[in-house]
Design a protein around this motif. Structure first.
Motif, PDB file in Angstrom:
ATOM      1  N   PHE A 126      25.872 -28.412 105.942  1.00  0.00           N
ATOM      2  CA  PHE A 126      25.930 -28.894 104.607  1.00  0.00           C
ATOM      3  C   PHE A 126      27.435 -28.777 103.969  1.00  0.00           C
ATOM      4  O   PHE A 126      27.589 -29.994 103.270  1.00  0.00           O
ATOM      5  CB  PHE A 126      24.881 -28.018 103.727  1.00  0.00           C
ATOM      6  N   ARG A 138      25.429 -31.591 114.087  1.00  0.00           N
ATOM      7  CA  ARG A 138      24.437 -31.937 113.993  1.00  0.00           C
ATOM      8  C   ARG A 138      23.707 -32.209 115.377  1.00  0.00           C
ATOM      9  O   ARG A 138      22.567 -31.949 115.389  1.00  0.00           O
ATOM     10  CB  ARG A 138      24.435 -33.262 113.386  1.00  0.00           C
ATOM     11  N   TRP A 146      13.085 -29.912 114.473  1.00  0.00           N
ATOM     12  CA  TRP A 146      13.032 -30.141 113.323  1.00  0.00           C
ATOM     13  C   TRP A 146      11.970 -31.273 112.812  1.00  0.00           C
ATOM     14  O   TRP A 146      11.943 -31.409 111.452  1.00  0.00           O
ATOM     15  CB  TRP A 146      14.310 -30.757 112.540  1.00  0.00           C
ATOM     16  N   ALA A 321      19.310 -23.092 102.782  1.00  0.00           N
ATOM     17  CA  ALA A 321      18.549 -24.570 102.430  1.00  0.00           C
ATOM     18  C   ALA A 321      17.274 -24.198 102.267  1.00  0.00           C
ATOM     19  O   ALA A 321      16.444 -25.110 101.650  1.00  0.00           O
ATOM     20  CB  ALA A 321      18.752 -25.221 103.847  1.00  0.00           C
ATOM     21  N   THR A 325      14.289 -24.499  97.974  1.00  0.00           N
ATOM     22  CA  THR A 325      13.862 -25.960  97.765  1.00  0.00           C
ATOM     23  C   THR A 325      12.299 -26.229  97.928  1.00  0.00           C
ATOM     24  O   THR A 325      11.721 -26.873  97.115  1.00  0.00           O
ATOM     25  CB  THR A 325      14.634 -26.756  98.963  1.00  0.00           C
ATOM     26  N   PHE A 460      15.851 -35.307  99.165  1.00  0.00           N
ATOM     27  CA  PHE A 460      16.485 -34.564 100.428  1.00  0.00           C
ATOM     28  C   PHE A 460      17.692 -35.377 100.870  1.00  0.00           C
ATOM     29  O   PHE A 460      17.944 -35.342 102.189  1.00  0.00           O
ATOM     30  CB  PHE A 460      15.377 -34.567 101.444  1.00  0.00           C
ATOM     31  N   GLY A 461      18.515 -36.269 100.258  1.00  0.00           N
ATOM     32  CA  GLY A 461      19.600 -36.986 100.854  1.00  0.00           C
ATOM     33  C   GLY A 461      19.195 -38.079 101.688  1.00  0.00           C
ATOM     34  O   GLY A 461      17.970 -38.557 101.655  1.00  0.00           O
ATOM     35  N   ARG A 465      23.682 -37.607 107.043  1.00  0.00           N
ATOM     36  CA  ARG A 465      23.658 -36.018 106.604  1.00  0.00           C
ATOM     37  C   ARG A 465      22.118 -35.920 105.760  1.00  0.00           C
ATOM     38  O   ARG A 465      22.165 -34.903 104.941  1.00  0.00           O
ATOM     39  CB  ARG A 465      24.624 -35.968 105.722  1.00  0.00           C
ATOM     40  N   CYS A 467      18.920 -34.028 104.773  1.00  0.00           N
ATOM     41  CA  CYS A 467      18.560 -32.755 105.070  1.00  0.00           C
ATOM     42  C   CYS A 467      17.880 -32.522 106.431  1.00  0.00           C
ATOM     43  O   CYS A 467      16.723 -32.989 106.624  1.00  0.00           O
ATOM     44  CB  CYS A 467      17.687 -32.287 103.768  1.00  0.00           C
ATOM     45  N   ARG A 470      14.040 -31.144 106.202  1.00  0.00           N
ATOM     46  CA  ARG A 470      13.362 -31.917 104.873  1.00  0.00           C
ATOM     47  C   ARG A 470      11.727 -31.904 105.349  1.00  0.00           C
ATOM     48  O   ARG A 470      10.622 -31.709 104.451  1.00  0.00           O
ATOM     49  CB  ARG A 470      13.494 -33.236 105.077  1.00  0.00           C
TER      50      ARG A 470
END
Length: 521
Positions: A126, A138, A146, A321, A325, A460-461, A465, A467, A470
């Motif tokens: 982040f 990343r 994920w 993170a 959220t 969440f962007g 980039r 998240c 998410r």
């Protein structure tokens, strides 16, 4: 006598020197402020004089918790046709169509130094500002673990167990005729699920009915300082980057609260796991690796592992993170439903009809929720639109050669930012009622209109980039919320409020009394 006079003269000269230094310092500050307001390359953009003069203005606005309202007032005053200046070197781009121009452009992938304050600890996915370094991290830390498919396969059964426990605990509160802060309870639920997928086991938030290890409290305590330090440039440049002064202002593992407390917990988790592996001579393996294990196993493209600092930073990042959220998203959705009885009635009717058609499991599975509960899905999306869990600034640095956003040319080196709160309330895009909670808007224009709105959702962007966690939040939102609405009636005691201290929001004081609903009722 001569010595006395010399001494007096020396004192006068010393005093004069101090006065001169003070005058010089004050003059330098005044000249800088005048330059920022009238002669800076961004002076042509509209914006308040005080925020154009110094970034301290935005820092203080953030600490007061009124940043979102202030930014919305600027948009209403200056309009959306031109970027709006919010600090000496930062502009807000308010139009939804500019999101893709900023966050999908690979040359626009350098984050502003607002991320480099260190208030959240060492650099992570982040807070890493360099685009190339971010790509490396990343690639090392990302992966199928994920994605929603992997999360459903590996973790949905554990989430179902936690949901049943949550329902049981809420039923106990109901039988005791207790008023509960449901916003806090779903935040504790989210924290519990985070510890399960991150460390393989629950910390007991739901089971014990409390904020275990002051996890949420520590996170929230650190937010005002994060907002302040990331927004005031002089503080970052002259205090936080000073080797002598920085230790007094940055989080430390010795801290008993705030971000340092979370960093110390991350270090403990790494030590415990590495000790377990060492005691087995490296033979210990997990049948279903948690996110901590994925982090320890991560490798860069040259085969090298993450450094200890990287490991500690990214385990801390898991805390940061996921701390509030998903819980904020769930709490805000419940608040909107409870304060909009017609929306709650429609959502409950949809669940009942799907139940009667035997389309829903117990607990409701993620795929069932997405397929058979379109109105409930719209309720969640509308909540995330109006009350994004992380309404931060997300500034990027304009690359060499500058960039044009609409009719406006932005000089190279400028920070350009968007906060989800602004484009997701755009007066034209969501006309005629951009500030209204109206879930039906997601169903009225068909798939094309829904896709159009999804494309400008910045909760969440977006882009490279976006998240990384998410889908973890999505899994929780689309499973726990319909199950809670299916199982309970609510008496709203206090709607509480959506709090934004420093760019990350949480719910405060959403108090209700629960009554279990009969099965199929």
């Amino acid at each position: 006598m001569v010595l006395a006079r010399c001494y007096k003269l020396k004192m006068l000269l010393s005093a004069s020197m101090i006065v001169l230094l003070l005058v010089a310092a004050i003059s330098s500050v005044i000249l800088r402020l005048v330059y920022n307001i009238y002669f800076h390359p961004l002076a042509k953009f509209p914006g308040p004089w005080y925020s154009s003069a110094t970034s301290l203005s935005l820092a203080l606005i953030s600490v007061r918790g009124i940043e979102l309202e202030w930014l919305m007032d600027l948009v209403e005053k200056y309009g959306t046709e031109r970027p709006i200046r919010v600090t000496p070197n930062m502009v807000l781009s308010p139009k939804p169509e500019h999101l893709r121009d900023i966050y999908w452009d690979p040359e626009f992938n350098t984050k502003s130094d607002t991320y480099s304050s260190g208030a959240l600890g060492p650099p992570t996915l982040f807070t890493t500002t360099d685009g190339e370094r971010h790509k490396q991290l990343r690639k090392a830390l990302g992966g199928s673990q994920w994605t929603i498919g992997s999360l459903k396969k590996n973790w949905e059964p554990r989430l179902d167990e936690l949901i049943e426990l949550f329902i049981q605990k809420m039923t106990d509160h109901s039988r005791a005729d207790e008023i509960i802060d449901i916003g806090q309870k779903v935040a504790e639920f989210a924290a519990d699920f985070l510890t399960i997928i991150a460390f393989g086991e629950s910390w007991g938030f739901v089971r014990n009915g409390r904020d275990e290890r002051a996890f949420l409290t520590s996170w929230r305590e650190g937010l005002p300082y994060f907002g302040f330090s990331s927004r005031w440039k002089s503080f970052r440049d002259h205090i936080l980057k000073n080797a002598l002064l920085a230790p007094y202002f940055l989080p430390s593992v010795s801290d008993q609260h705030g971000m340092g407390f979370l960093i110390s917990h991350a270090a403990q988790q790494i030590s415990l796991r590495e000790k377990k592996i060492a005691e087995s001579n490296g033979e210990w393996k997990m049948n279903n690796p948690d996110l901590l294990q994925h982090c320890l196993d991560a490798r860069f493209s040259d085969g090298s592992p993450l450094t200890y600092t990287d490991k500690q930073a990214h385990i801390t990042f898991l805390f940061q993170a996921g701390a509030d959220t998903a819980g904020t998203g769930m709490g805000c959705t419940l608040r909107y439903l409870l304060t909009h009885p017609d929306a709650l009635r429609k959502a409950r009717l949809e669940i009942q009809e799907a139940d009667r058609a035997s389309k829903l499991s117990q607990p409701i599975r993620y795929d069932e929720s997405r397929e058979h509960l379109p109105y409930f899905t719209a309720c969640i999306k509308e909540s995330l639109r109006l009350a994004p869990p992380a309404p931060n600034l997300f500034p990027r640095v304009v690359p060499a050669g500058g960039r044009r956003l609409g009719a406006s040319y932005i000089p190279a080196g400028t920070d350009v930012m968007v906060t989800p709160y602004i484009p997701q309330r755009d007066a034209d895009f969501y006309a005629p009622d951009p500030h209204a909670y109206r879930p039906g808007r997601w169903l009225e224009g068909g798939a094309a209109r829904e896709a159009e709105m999804d494309a400008v959702m910045f909760t969440f962007g977006m882009g490279p980039r976006v998240c990384i966690g998410r889908d973890v939040a999505y899994l929780e939102l689309w499973k726990l919320l319909p199950e809670v609405v299916r199982r309970f009636d609510f008496e709203l005691v206090d709607p509480g409020r959506y709090v934004n201290p420093g760019g990350v929001a949480y719910n405060a004081g959403l108090r209700v009394k629960l009554t279990p609903r009969p099965r199929g009722g």
